[in-house]
Each structure stands twice: as structure tokens, then as C-alpha cells.
Design a protein around this motif. Structure first.
Motif, PDB file in Angstrom:
ATOM      1  N   PRO A 372       1.030  -1.224  -0.101  1.00 57.07           N
ATOM      2  CA  PRO A 372       0.069   0.141   0.059  1.00 57.07           C
ATOM      3  C   PRO A 372       0.963   1.627  -0.105  1.00 57.07           C
ATOM      4  O   PRO A 372       1.861   1.439   0.863  1.00 57.07           O
ATOM      5  CB  PRO A 372      -1.150  -0.443   1.275  1.00 57.07           C
ATOM      6  CG  PRO A 372      -0.638  -1.498   1.730  1.00 57.07           C
ATOM      7  CD  PRO A 372       0.418  -2.404   0.918  1.00 57.07           C
ATOM      8  N   SER A 376      -6.726   2.956   0.722  1.00 62.58           N
ATOM      9  CA  SER A 376      -7.673   2.319  -0.230  1.00 62.58           C
ATOM     10  C   SER A 376      -8.892   2.239  -0.345  1.00 62.58           C
ATOM     11  O   SER A 376     -10.107   4.262  -0.335  1.00 62.58           O
ATOM     12  CB  SER A 376      -8.158   0.913   0.442  1.00 62.58           C
ATOM     13  OG  SER A 376      -7.062   0.408   0.721  1.00 62.58           O
ATOM     14  N   SER A 377      -9.796   2.820  -1.998  1.00 65.93           N
ATOM     15  CA  SER A 377     -10.226   3.504  -2.304  1.00 65.93           C
ATOM     16  C   SER A 377     -11.690   3.209  -2.027  1.00 65.93           C
ATOM     17  O   SER A 377     -12.194   1.973  -1.347  1.00 65.93           O
ATOM     18  CB  SER A 377     -11.330   2.603  -3.700  1.00 65.93           C
ATOM     19  OG  SER A 377     -12.081   2.804  -4.102  1.00 65.93           O
ATOM     20  N   THR A 381     -13.960  -0.300  -1.061  1.00 63.98           N
ATOM     21  CA  THR A 381     -14.604  -0.590   0.469  1.00 63.98           C
ATOM     22  C   THR A 381     -15.281  -0.610   0.872  1.00 63.98           C
ATOM     23  O   THR A 381     -16.012  -2.446   1.590  1.00 63.98           O
ATOM     24  CB  THR A 381     -12.575  -0.195   1.590  1.00 63.98           C
ATOM     25  OG1 THR A 381     -12.846   1.749   1.632  1.00 63.98           O
ATOM     26  CG2 THR A 381     -11.130  -0.581   1.579  1.00 63.98           C
ATOM     27  N   THR A 414     -15.206  -4.837  -8.908  1.00 60.47           N
ATOM     28  CA  THR A 414     -13.271  -5.005  -8.932  1.00 60.47           C
ATOM     29  C   THR A 414     -13.868  -4.564 -10.653  1.00 60.47           C
ATOM     30  O   THR A 414     -12.442  -3.920 -10.908  1.00 60.47           O
ATOM     31  CB  THR A 414     -12.784  -6.289  -8.387  1.00 60.47           C
ATOM     32  OG1 THR A 414     -13.290  -6.441  -7.266  1.00 60.47           O
ATOM     33  CG2 THR A 414     -11.252  -6.268  -8.524  1.00 60.47           C
ATOM     34  N   GLN A 438      -1.343   1.750  -5.364  1.00 61.04           N
ATOM     35  CA  GLN A 438      -2.445   1.700  -4.405  1.00 61.04           C
ATOM     36  C   GLN A 438      -3.378   1.135  -5.222  1.00 61.04           C
ATOM     37  O   GLN A 438      -4.363  -0.250  -4.471  1.00 61.04           O
ATOM     38  CB  GLN A 438      -2.668   2.636  -3.226  1.00 61.04           C
ATOM     39  CG  GLN A 438      -3.641   3.084  -2.692  1.00 61.04           C
ATOM     40  CD  GLN A 438      -3.561   1.948  -1.692  1.00 61.04           C
ATOM     41  OE1 GLN A 438      -2.548   1.817  -0.987  1.00 61.04           O
ATOM     42  NE2 GLN A 438      -4.727   0.954  -0.904  1.00 61.04           N
ATOM     43  N   TYR A 441      -2.583  -2.664  -5.413  1.00 60.99           N
ATOM     44  CA  TYR A 441      -2.998  -3.145  -4.190  1.00 60.99           C
ATOM     45  C   TYR A 441      -4.372  -3.618  -4.117  1.00 60.99           C
ATOM     46  O   TYR A 441      -5.046  -4.143  -3.224  1.00 60.99           O
ATOM     47  CB  TYR A 441      -2.735  -2.229  -3.651  1.00 60.99           C
ATOM     48  CG  TYR A 441      -2.389  -2.729  -1.762  1.00 60.99           C
ATOM     49  CD1 TYR A 441      -1.124  -3.553  -1.662  1.00 60.99           C
ATOM     50  CD2 TYR A 441      -3.249  -2.793  -1.002  1.00 60.99           C
ATOM     51  CE1 TYR A 441      -1.221  -4.504  -1.000  1.00 60.99           C
ATOM     52  CE2 TYR A 441      -3.447  -3.717   0.004  1.00 60.99           C
ATOM     53  CZ  TYR A 441      -2.385  -4.798   0.455  1.00 60.99           C
ATOM     54  OH  TYR A 441      -1.742  -5.400   1.657  1.00 60.99           O
ATOM     55  N   ASP A 442      -5.507  -2.473  -4.277  1.00 67.20           N
ATOM     56  CA  ASP A 442      -6.935  -2.810  -3.533  1.00 67.20           C
ATOM     57  C   ASP A 442      -7.399  -3.412  -5.319  1.00 67.20           C
ATOM     58  O   ASP A 442      -8.217  -4.250  -4.192  1.00 67.20           O
ATOM     59  CB  ASP A 442      -7.066  -1.206  -4.471  1.00 67.20           C
ATOM     60  CG  ASP A 442      -7.561  -0.522  -2.360  1.00 67.20           C
ATOM     61  OD1 ASP A 442      -6.993  -0.726  -2.212  1.00 67.20           O
ATOM     62  OD2 ASP A 442      -7.972   1.046  -3.449  1.00 67.20           O
ATOM     63  N   GLU A 445      -6.821  -6.543  -3.239  1.00 65.80           N
ATOM     64  CA  GLU A 445      -7.498  -6.965  -2.057  1.00 65.80           C
ATOM     65  C   GLU A 445      -8.721  -7.918  -2.177  1.00 65.80           C
ATOM     66  O   GLU A 445      -9.178  -8.357  -1.805  1.00 65.80           O
ATOM     67  CB  GLU A 445      -7.347  -6.219  -1.446  1.00 65.80           C
ATOM     68  CG  GLU A 445      -8.069  -5.798  -0.090  1.00 65.80           C
ATOM     69  CD  GLU A 445      -8.303  -7.037   0.825  1.00 65.80           C
ATOM     70  OE1 GLU A 445      -6.872  -7.606   0.775  1.00 65.80           O
ATOM     71  OE2 GLU A 445      -8.921  -7.047   1.803  1.00 65.80           O
ATOM     72  N   TRP A 484     -11.183  -6.125   4.715  1.00 64.15           N
ATOM     73  CA  TRP A 484     -10.742  -5.469   3.937  1.00 64.15           C
ATOM     74  C   TRP A 484      -9.520  -5.424   4.537  1.00 64.15           C
ATOM     75  O   TRP A 484      -9.248  -4.508   5.748  1.00 64.15           O
ATOM     76  CB  TRP A 484     -11.130  -4.063   3.379  1.00 64.15           C
ATOM     77  CG  TRP A 484     -10.447  -3.534   2.233  1.00 64.15           C
ATOM     78  CD1 TRP A 484      -9.397  -2.504   2.926  1.00 64.15           C
ATOM     79  CD2 TRP A 484     -10.698  -3.591   1.400  1.00 64.15           C
ATOM     80  NE1 TRP A 484      -9.020  -2.608   1.301  1.00 64.15           N
ATOM     81  CE2 TRP A 484      -9.863  -2.890   0.140  1.00 64.15           C
ATOM     82  CE3 TRP A 484     -11.531  -4.411   1.275  1.00 64.15           C
ATOM     83  CZ2 TRP A 484      -9.659  -3.694  -0.738  1.00 64.15           C
ATOM     84  CZ3 TRP A 484     -11.875  -3.584  -0.658  1.00 64.15           C
ATOM     85  CH2 TRP A 484     -10.441  -3.465  -1.432  1.00 64.15           C
ATOM     86  N   ASN A 486      -5.220  -3.585   3.825  1.00 62.67           N
ATOM     87  CA  ASN A 486      -4.722  -2.120   2.913  1.00 62.67           C
ATOM     88  C   ASN A 486      -3.128  -2.252   4.031  1.00 62.67           C
ATOM     89  O   ASN A 486      -2.757  -1.425   4.227  1.00 62.67           O
ATOM     90  CB  ASN A 486      -4.996  -0.735   3.099  1.00 62.67           C
ATOM     91  CG  ASN A 486      -4.329   0.060   2.713  1.00 62.67           C
ATOM     92  OD1 ASN A 486      -4.239  -0.428   1.461  1.00 62.67           O
ATOM     93  ND2 ASN A 486      -4.543   0.927   3.079  1.00 62.67           N
TER      94      ASN A 486
END
Ligand SMILES: [Zn+2]
Length: 694
Positions: A372, A376-377, A381, A414, A438, A441-442, A445, A484, A486
């Protein structure tokens, strides 16, 4: 730790596992895996029902000792369930000593309580159902489930269970525990049945040796249905291990088919009440699977081997179809076409493609390494949290299809997130480097969360997806893992497509696949063996690229990612189309192989349409030495009358097969152009019936 004990119906071993029985086991397995994921100490029981007279009969027909026959069938069933990744903890057979101990204990308790008495049973008995039938239940004098079977009128000394006494206690129980029988519509059916009055039921059969003897009258054995129900308690110690019984009884859930709810929701709890034992907490009566809208049955000859369905597109694909496409509790339909379609839509184009896109971009832009760089968005999330909550709500009340749908909402969200953030555009701007990391990554995730939610439904795929997004798939728990995250660095792995798309060419072999069982096939001169099904197991080499997307994401196209040489993740293997049709026809056979097929001429004596089928004709033919009945899929091209008197060619030594309830003894040869109508093989000057063709 709280415990959860669930069971499925135990299966009669005089038949083979089929898609209908597999449906129940898979759904129960999804519940068992979900409960484990929730942290319950879970015990999942399955088993075989062996004390049936039909089993005894079938074994004698095969010249086997009944127990030896049951041993063989145990292996057949265990193999089928293993193939479908059904994670039972215990498998009981009703011939086991522990079951005998449980049955003996329970009938003794009921007898001592005065609720079993001696009488004479006189009435109808369907040997196929192994059930006593009331006059009012018969249809035209026959068993409603076996319309061709006339029930036997029997009169014998029986012991009866005082079920009538339990009408009010059962009504009270249903009122106090509305969750006892689910879904509600089945609960209402059962309530109406109880309200209409209960009559005492026979619990023994006289003069039989196959079964468990009544402890006070060993000349009688416990009636198979009474015997079978007790498996749920004997498997957890009733009559032989009080400590274990204390730990695991009552069962938390019996998963059963809707046809046996009366036994489970009326007779079984009454038996337990009479024995002064706790009744199960919940019974769930699921619906039935049909094939192309038609009931699946041995008589109709349209049973699907679940191993064929799993072999075609993968075990997890079958599990997902059965769970996601059928509202659990209602009836569902299976068709090979829809099965293929859902595979492409849900797996190849959606989930598989998403995993492939995100891992490709991670490898291309960040050598697979993601950590991260900020927050996160919010949107993703928030959606994630909603979906996890929705998933838990659904799964807790066994709305398994909604649980699956929640996981797929996560996947859709997603995909939208990637479209909205355009990582490929961010990659062009050095100032957006942190933002790109990021975003990836999100996305990874979100995939991780979806894989956690899908774990009960698609266990091995879930594990593989988790591996690819750089986390371990072992020992998951919802409380810890369905949140979630991060934090922490992850190493993503790029690999071939999880579910290579089945293109139209591969789809075309639908009719030569196992779906054949429903209609016979005519042999053509250019017939080829079905093309190999692309491997779908996780990690298998890719044959087909992921489906191209309409989005401008360059990584979504089928090109190999330009991973830097240092990348530990392998590029997908060279892309290659599915084998062209006909390619496999280069595999030639030897003359001896051909000579195994005995082709003979046959003269058509009569021909008629098979009711409810557009394609099938029933023919009776003269094959020289005898007259035979066979079913041919040529009704679209021939009027029945036009065939009478004609000489055709048949496969003479084909094993008989049941089609729409008719036993077909041979197959008519016809040329079958793709998409066209079949033309039967015929002669200018027909030779006499029975002439060998080679
Ligand atoms: Zn019957």
C-alpha cells in the motif's frame, strides 16, 4: 468452540450416484465448509443405506453376498464424492456394528416407553419405494412414484410405532421452533400433513434376514426406513459412545430432498420424542434437479454421472453451477448448454479474466510486488463490507445462491473499479506511480476477498486465486480473513488462465458429450471423437487466451505481458487455439478395432414416434435371427410410415440403453451433416436382414 453437526440423506446402494444425489452432497458440503470458515467445530456426516430389500435382491442377482456388494458400492460412492471435493468427516454404513448398536438402543427405548406395539399390517406395499402405501395415495392402483409397478398386498405381523400420539407434541414443536423445517413452503406442507392427523406406522418386517433384528423379537427386523433415520444418531455414539453422543447430539442440520420430508420432519422427531432424546435443530428440504426441464430418473434413462460433468469443465465449475444457478430449496435445471454458457460467463470471461488482468498488470508495472502507498478506495472498501455482510446473512440462512451472488458482486465491482481507475493510463504518468500501486493493491485485495467468500463453493479454485494474489489459502476464517486489508507487501503470481474460454468449436461437441444419454446419436462417416476438453485445473497449461475485453485496457488483450526478465512469474505459454475440428480424426484405429463393431442389415417392421420427443422414433426391426426394438434419433427427417419395409444398417452388438423409458437394442446408422437432417444408410438392392456390413 461451538459445534455444528450436519448430515445428508444416506444413499441407497442399489443405484449409482447421479447429478441429483450429487446436488445434495455438494450443497451440504458448501454449508459444512462455510461453518468451518465461521470457526465452528464442524462434523459433516454422509453414508450409505444398506438394509434395503432392493439391495439384498440386487446383490443376489449379481451373485454376491449382500455385504460384499455393499463393500463394492461404498467404494463407488466414496470415489464419486471425493471427485466432487465433498469434505465429509464421517461416512456411516447401516451394516456397521455402531449403527446396529444405535438402532437397538433407540427401538428399545421406544418399546420400553410403550410406544411400540404388536399388530397386524394389512395393506399395500411398494417394493421399489419400500414403503407402505395407503389406498388414497395410489394412482390407478399403482404407486405414484412407480407407475408401472403394482404394489403388493401384504398381511403380516408387524410392530407399530404410536405416531398418532405425537400429533400434538409435533405441532407444539413446530410452533415453538419456526426454523425447525425449512424452507417455509415445506414447513407449511408438513404442518398441514400433521394437522390432518397421523396414523401409527409399521416399524418392522417379518420373515426377513437382511436387517437389524428387533431386540425383543429377533424374528423381525427393523423396517428399513426406521433403521435408516437412526444413522444420524448412531454415527455420533447413540448406544455405544455416550460421551460422543453428549457432544454431538442433537444434529444442527439435516439436509434432505423434498420427497423425504415426512420421514424427517414427522416420524424422526416423534421417534426421538418417544425415546426421550432431543430432536434435531433444523431440517432443510432441498428441491430437485431436472435435465432440460425433465425429471431425471433411472426409468427415463437420463441420469447424469456427476463425474462426467466435473470432468468436462472442472469440479469447481460444477459446484458453482449447482449452487449459483439454483435457489437452494427450490427446484433447479441442468443443461449442458447452460453449463457451458455459465462457465464462459462467470469463470472464463469474468472471474478468471479479472485475476489474469490484475496479476498481469502487477507483474508488468510492479514486477508482481505490491504494497500500500496510501488509503484504499473508499468506494471499493465500502462495497466490500456490504457484500461480506450480505454474504454472511445469506449463508447463515442457507441462501447459498445469494452467497455465491454476493461474491460475484464483489468481482463485478472490481471490474468496474479497474475500468474507472484505468491503471494502464496511470502507468504512463510517473507522477501517478503511487496511485497506480494503490489501485492495483486494492484490486488484488478485492479479488482476495471474493476468493475467501468463494472458498466453501470452489475450494481448490479459491486456494489457487489466493496464491496468485500473494496470500496463503490455509486455515481461513471469516472473522479474520473476510475484512478489507490495506497492509503488508504481497507478491502476485502470473500464470495461465484459470478457466480457458470454451469457444464455439469446443462447444460444438456438446452433442457428443455425455449429454448423449438423452437422445441417441446416429453415426456418421466423418464422425470424430470429442475434442479434448481444455484442462481446467488450477495451474494447468493454457490453451486459449482470456477473452478480449471491450475496455481499452491493453493487458486485457490476449498478448503476453511484457514482463521484465527479472520477473519470477512465468509468462503465459504461447497462445494456441483449441484443436481444430477433425484434427483428432487423424487418430486412426486398427482393423481389429473396427471389426469389434458388428454392423448388420435390419428390416424395419414398425415405426412410431416416441411421445414427448421431437427426435426419437421407436422402431421394431427384423435382424434375421430375431426381432428387436430400437430407438433412433431420426424423427426430424423421416415420417414413421416411410421407414416401414426399408432395410437399414444397425450397430448390432451395442449394449442396450434406455431412452425415454424405452430399451434400445442397437443403433441405426445415418449420415448426419452438421446442422442438417440425418439420412439413414440404405441400399439400392437390399440384402436379407442380418447380413453383416463391413
Ligand atoms: Zn413406489
Amino acid at each position: 468452540m461451538s459445534r455444528f453437526f450436519l448430515t445428508t440423506a444416506i444413499d441407497y446402494v442399489n443405484s449409482q450416484p447421479h447429478l441429483g444425489t450429487a446436488y445434495e452432497k455438494i450443497c451440504a458440503d458448501v454449508i459444512a465448509r462455510y461453518k468451518r470458515l465461521c470457526g465452528f467445530d464442524t462434523r459433516f456426516l454422509m453414508g450409505n443405506d444398506e438394509h434395503s430389500q432392493n439391495v439384498f435382491k440386487k446383490a443376489s442377482e449379481e451373485g454376491l453376498d449382500p455385504l460384499a456388494y455393499c463393500d463394492q458400492m461404498e467404494e463407488v460412492f466414496r470415489t464419486a464424492w471425493r471427485r466432487l471435493d465433498v469434505s465429509f468427516d464421517d461416512f456411516i454404513r447401516t451394516t456397521e456394528p455402531r449403527h446396529k448398536a444405535g438402532v437397538t438402543d433407540l427401538v428399545k427405548r421406544i418399546h420400553e416407553a410403550g410406544d411400540i406395539y404388536e399388530g397386524v399390517y394389512e395393506g399395500w406395499y411398494c417394493v421399489s419405494c419400500e414403503e407402505f402405501k395407503q389406498e388414497k395415495d395410489l394412482v390407478d392402483g399403482n404407486c405414484p412414484l412407480h407407475p408401472t409397478l403394482k404394489p403388493e398386498w401384504i398381511r403380516e405381523k408387524n410392530y407399530f410405532f404410536r405416531l398418532s400420539k405425537y400429533q400434538q407434541p409435533l405441532l407444539d414443536h413446530f410452533a415453538a421452533h419456526p426454523e425447525f423445517m425449512q424452507p417455509d413452503m415445506r414447513r407449511n406442507e408438513i404442518l398441514r400433513l400433521i394437522e390432518s392427523g397421523l396414523i401409527d406406522v409399521s416399524v418392522s418386517r417379518a420373515g426377513q434376514s437382511w436387517g437389524i433384528p428387533l431386540p425383543w423379537d429377533p424374528r423381525s427386523v427393523v423396517y428399513v426406513w426406521f433403521d435408516a433415520l437412526i444413522n444420524y444418531a448412531s454415527a455420533v455414539g447413540l448406544g455405544h459412545d455416550p460421551q460422543m453422543f453428549e457432544r454431538w447430539w442433537p444434529a444442527d442440520l439435516h439436509v434432505i430432498g423434498k420427497d423425504i420430508t415426512r420421514f424427517h420432519a414427522v416420524i424422526w422427531p416423534a421417534m426421538l420424542m418417544a425415546a426421550n432424546l432431543p430432536v434435531p435443530r433444523q431440517i432443510f428440504g432441498h428441491g430437485f434437479m431436472t435435465l432440460n426441464g425433465q425429471r431425471m430418473s433411472k426409468t427415463l434413462g437420463n441420469l447424469i454421472d456427476p463425474g462426467d460433468a466435473a470432468g468436462r469443465l472442472g469440479t469447481d465449475t460444477l459446484r458453482l453451477y449447482l449452487v449459483k444457478e439454483v435457489a437452494f430449496g427450490g427446484d433447479g435445471d441442468f443443461s449442458w448448454e447452460r453449463y457451458d454458457e455459465r462457465y464462459n460467463v462467470d469463470l472464463a470471461n469474468n472471474l478468471g479474466n479479472l485475476v489474469s488482468r490484475v496479476t498481469t498488470m502487477a507483474v508488468r508495472y510492479r514486477q508482481g510486488r505490491l504494497a500500500p502507498t496510501g488509503a484504499s478506495s473508499d468506494q471499493l472498501t465500502r462495497l466490500g463490507e456490504q457484500m461480506i455482510a450480505g454474504y454472511r446473512r445469506a449463508m447463515d440462512c442457507f441462501a447459498l445462491h445469494e452467497g455465491a451472488a454476493a461474491a460475484f458482486q464483489m468481482i463485478d465491482a472490481t471490474n468496474e473499479f479497474i475500468a474507472a481507475t484505468s491503471p494502464w493510463a496511470l502507468a504512463k504518468d510517473p507522477a501517478s506511480a503511487d496511485r497506480l500501486t494503490q489501485v492495483l493493491y486494492d484490486a488484488a485485495e478485492a479479488i482476495r476477498l471474493a476468493a475467501v467468500l468463494l472458498q466453501p463453493i470452489m475450494p481448490s479454485s479459491s486456494r489457487e486465486i489466493l496464491r496468485r494474489v500473494g496470500v496463503a489459502g490455509d486455515g481461513l476464517t471469516l472473522d479474520r480473513d473476510a475484512r478489507w486489508r490495506n497492509d503488508g507487501e504481497r507478491m502476485l503470481a502470473l500464470d495461465g488462465p484459470l478457466w480457458p474460454r470454451r469457444d464455439a468449436t469446443a462447444g460444438a461437441d456438446v452433442r457428443v458429450g455425455p449429454s448423449d444419454a438423452k437422445e441417441p446419436r446416429t453415426v456418421t462417416d466423418n464422425e470424430t471423437k470429442p475434442t479434448a476438453v481444455p484442462p481446467t485445473r488450477a495451474g494447468a497449461p493454457a490453451l486459449v487466451p482470456p477473452a478480449p475485453q471491450t475496455s481499452p485496457d491493453p493487458t486485457a488483450a490476449s498478448a503476453s505481458p511484457a514482463a521484465p526478465p527479472a520477473s519470477p512469474a512465468p509468462s503465459p505459454p504461447p497462445l494456441q487455439a483449441s484443436p481444430a475440428p477433425g484434427e483428432s480424426s487423424s487418430e486412426r484405429i486398427a482393423i481389429e478395432d473396427f471389426m469389434k463393431v458388428e454392423l448388420r442389415t435390419a428390416k424395419v417392421l414398425t415405426a412410431e414416434r416416441v411421445p414427448k420427443s421431437n427426435k426419437l422414433l421407436k422402431l421394431s426391426v427384423d435382424v434375421g435371427t430375431e426381432q428387436r426394438t430400437l430407438v433412433a434419433g431420426i424423427a426430424e427427417a423421416y415420417e414413421p410410415d416411410a421407414l416401414v419395409g426399408r432395410t437399414v444398417v444397425i450397430v448390432f452388438n451395442l449394449k442396450p440403453a434406455k431412452l425415454m423409458g424405452i430399451e434400445s437394442n442397437g443403433m441405426v446408422l445415418a449420415a448426419s451433416p452438421d446442422g442438417g437432417k440425418p439420412t439413414v444408410v440404405s441400399f439400392d438392392e437390399p440384402p436379407p436382414p442380418g447380413t453383416r456390413v463391413r
